[in-house]
Motif scaffolding. Structure first.
Motif, PDB file in Angstrom:
ATOM      1  N   SER A  92      -4.143   0.960   1.444  1.00  0.00           N
ATOM      2  CA  SER A  92      -3.650   0.781   0.161  1.00  0.00           C
ATOM      3  C   SER A  92      -2.324   0.652  -0.013  1.00  0.00           C
ATOM      4  O   SER A  92      -1.771  -0.056  -1.087  1.00  0.00           O
ATOM      5  N   VAL A  93      -1.309   1.030   1.098  1.00  0.00           N
ATOM      6  CA  VAL A  93      -0.063   0.515   0.934  1.00  0.00           C
ATOM      7  C   VAL A  93       0.094  -0.962   0.702  1.00  0.00           C
ATOM      8  O   VAL A  93       0.895  -1.475   0.087  1.00  0.00           O
ATOM      9  N   LEU A  94      -0.501  -1.381   1.771  1.00  0.00           N
ATOM     10  CA  LEU A  94      -0.582  -3.261   1.966  1.00  0.00           C
ATOM     11  C   LEU A  94      -0.927  -3.540   0.671  1.00  0.00           C
ATOM     12  O   LEU A  94      -0.325  -4.673   0.136  1.00  0.00           O
ATOM     13  N   ALA A  95      -1.995  -3.307  -0.068  1.00  0.00           N
ATOM     14  CA  ALA A  95      -2.313  -3.816  -1.326  1.00  0.00           C
ATOM     15  C   ALA A  95      -1.508  -3.665  -2.427  1.00  0.00           C
ATOM     16  O   ALA A  95      -1.259  -4.545  -3.110  1.00  0.00           O
ATOM     17  N   ALA A  96      -0.852  -2.448  -2.433  1.00  0.00           N
ATOM     18  CA  ALA A  96       0.026  -2.197  -3.466  1.00  0.00           C
ATOM     19  C   ALA A  96       1.276  -3.026  -3.350  1.00  0.00           C
ATOM     20  O   ALA A  96       2.017  -3.314  -4.267  1.00  0.00           O
ATOM     21  N   ALA A  97       1.767  -2.782  -1.939  1.00  0.00           N
ATOM     22  CA  ALA A  97       2.981  -3.824  -1.761  1.00  0.00           C
ATOM     23  C   ALA A  97       2.995  -5.214  -1.966  1.00  0.00           C
ATOM     24  O   ALA A  97       3.981  -5.825  -2.331  1.00  0.00           O
ATOM     25  N   LEU A  98       1.897  -5.976  -1.940  1.00  0.00           N
ATOM     26  CA  LEU A  98       1.604  -7.128  -2.319  1.00  0.00           C
ATOM     27  C   LEU A  98       1.686  -7.507  -3.753  1.00  0.00           C
ATOM     28  O   LEU A  98       2.368  -8.557  -4.247  1.00  0.00           O
ATOM     29  N   LEU A  99       1.224  -6.468  -4.486  1.00  0.00           N
ATOM     30  CA  LEU A  99       1.201  -6.925  -6.021  1.00  0.00           C
ATOM     31  C   LEU A  99       2.689  -6.235  -6.581  1.00  0.00           C
ATOM     32  O   LEU A  99       3.371  -5.104  -6.188  1.00  0.00           O
ATOM     33  N   TYR A 100       3.242  -7.182  -7.419  1.00  0.00           N
ATOM     34  CA  TYR A 100       4.606  -6.726  -7.964  1.00  0.00           C
ATOM     35  C   TYR A 100       4.595  -5.558  -8.689  1.00  0.00           C
ATOM     36  O   TYR A 100       5.345  -4.773  -8.520  1.00  0.00           O
ATOM     37  N   GLN A 101       3.566  -5.252  -9.562  1.00  0.00           N
ATOM     38  CA  GLN A 101       3.732  -4.100 -10.311  1.00  0.00           C
ATOM     39  C   GLN A 101       3.562  -2.661  -9.453  1.00  0.00           C
ATOM     40  O   GLN A 101       3.406  -1.736 -10.012  1.00  0.00           O
ATOM     41  N   GLY A 102       2.970  -2.999  -8.199  1.00  0.00           N
ATOM     42  CA  GLY A 102       2.567  -1.727  -7.330  1.00  0.00           C
ATOM     43  C   GLY A 102       3.526  -1.361  -6.127  1.00  0.00           C
ATOM     44  O   GLY A 102       3.242  -0.662  -5.409  1.00  0.00           O
ATOM     45  N   THR A 103       4.652  -1.850  -6.212  1.00  0.00           N
ATOM     46  CA  THR A 103       5.742  -1.540  -5.503  1.00  0.00           C
ATOM     47  C   THR A 103       6.031  -0.216  -5.274  1.00  0.00           C
ATOM     48  O   THR A 103       6.329   0.549  -4.291  1.00  0.00           O
ATOM     49  N   ASN A 104       5.924   0.495  -6.509  1.00  0.00           N
ATOM     50  CA  ASN A 104       6.447   1.909  -6.357  1.00  0.00           C
ATOM     51  C   ASN A 104       5.185   2.685  -6.005  1.00  0.00           C
ATOM     52  O   ASN A 104       5.561   3.755  -5.209  1.00  0.00           O
ATOM     53  N   ALA A 105       4.183   2.388  -6.107  1.00  0.00           N
ATOM     54  CA  ALA A 105       2.898   3.040  -5.678  1.00  0.00           C
ATOM     55  C   ALA A 105       3.015   2.860  -4.076  1.00  0.00           C
ATOM     56  O   ALA A 105       2.827   3.782  -3.378  1.00  0.00           O
ATOM     57  N   ALA A 106       3.332   1.701  -3.810  1.00  0.00           N
ATOM     58  CA  ALA A 106       3.425   1.657  -2.224  1.00  0.00           C
ATOM     59  C   ALA A 106       4.387   2.693  -1.658  1.00  0.00           C
ATOM     60  O   ALA A 106       4.105   3.168  -0.318  1.00  0.00           O
ATOM     61  N   ILE A 107       5.740   2.687  -1.951  1.00  0.00           N
ATOM     62  CA  ILE A 107       6.689   3.726  -1.682  1.00  0.00           C
ATOM     63  C   ILE A 107       6.313   5.092  -1.809  1.00  0.00           C
ATOM     64  O   ILE A 107       6.135   5.960  -0.828  1.00  0.00           O
ATOM     65  N   TYR A 108       5.526   5.545  -3.025  1.00  0.00           N
ATOM     66  CA  TYR A 108       4.941   6.820  -2.887  1.00  0.00           C
ATOM     67  C   TYR A 108       3.924   6.984  -1.883  1.00  0.00           C
ATOM     68  O   TYR A 108       3.852   8.127  -1.105  1.00  0.00           O
ATOM     69  N   TYR A 109       2.945   6.001  -1.522  1.00  0.00           N
ATOM     70  CA  TYR A 109       1.869   6.190  -0.652  1.00  0.00           C
ATOM     71  C   TYR A 109       2.772   6.422   0.986  1.00  0.00           C
ATOM     72  O   TYR A 109       2.436   7.124   1.744  1.00  0.00           O
ATOM     73  N   LEU A 110       3.837   5.564   1.125  1.00  0.00           N
ATOM     74  CA  LEU A 110       4.624   5.899   2.215  1.00  0.00           C
ATOM     75  C   LEU A 110       5.238   7.214   2.518  1.00  0.00           C
ATOM     76  O   LEU A 110       4.936   7.986   3.521  1.00  0.00           O
ATOM     77  N   VAL A 111       5.732   7.574   1.312  1.00  0.00           N
ATOM     78  CA  VAL A 111       6.111   9.166   1.507  1.00  0.00           C
ATOM     79  C   VAL A 111       5.329  10.202   1.628  1.00  0.00           C
ATOM     80  O   VAL A 111       5.128  11.064   2.690  1.00  0.00           O
TER      81      VAL A 111
END
Length: 146
Positions: free
Chosen positions: A94-113
């Motif tokens: 999920s982090v990878l998919a969110a980090a690839l999409l421009y609009q999903g970078t904040n979601a990727a950071i939240y997932y990592l936390v």
């Protein structure tokens, strides 16, 4: 003072990230953009003309919401729901998919936390119980004895 139940904190953070990921996937359908397109244009095929990455983000977000806030009749008290190790194995996708999409970078950071806190809980031997319930103390753990 009570003890911090880390898997509940991680669950709330992952719920926020998953909700944000669904919104980012829907937003990405209308305004498709890869986050890393400043360095390469070869990833643009993942978002246009067919919105594959956006659909993956929506599906991963829905999976995260359903896994962290399960319906009472479907998934709670199963080994899949209680497993922190399964979360630590699946959420990086999920982090990878969110980090690839421009609009999903904040979601990727939240997932990592959230993943970091889940790892902390896993390393301390916490177990996942039903949402909004406290875990039962293990027998012989000395908790509650005088």
């Amino acid at each position: 003072m009570g003890k911090l139940i880390k898997n509940h904190l991680a669950r709330l953070i992952i719920l926020t990230a998953a909700t944000y990921q669904v919104a980012a996937g829907v937003h990405g359908i209308f305004w498709p953009k890869i986050f890393w397109d400043m360095w390469t244009k070869s990833l643009d095929v993942a978002v246009k003309p067919f919105p594959a990455l956006q659909i993956f983000n929506i599906l991963f977000g829905i999976l995260g919401v359903c896994w962290e806030y399960p319906l009472p009749l479907l998934i709670p008290n199963t080994a899949f729901h209680r497993s922190i190790a399964a979360r630590l194995a699946i959420y990086p996708l999920s982090v990878l998919a969110a980090a690839l999409l421009y609009q999903g970078t904040n979601a990727a950071i939240y997932y990592l936390v959230g993943l970091g806190i889940y790892f902390w809980a896993y390393s301390e031997g916490e177990i996942v119980c039903m949402p909004w319930k406290l875990p039962e103390p293990r027998k012989g753990s000395g908790v509650g004895k005088v």
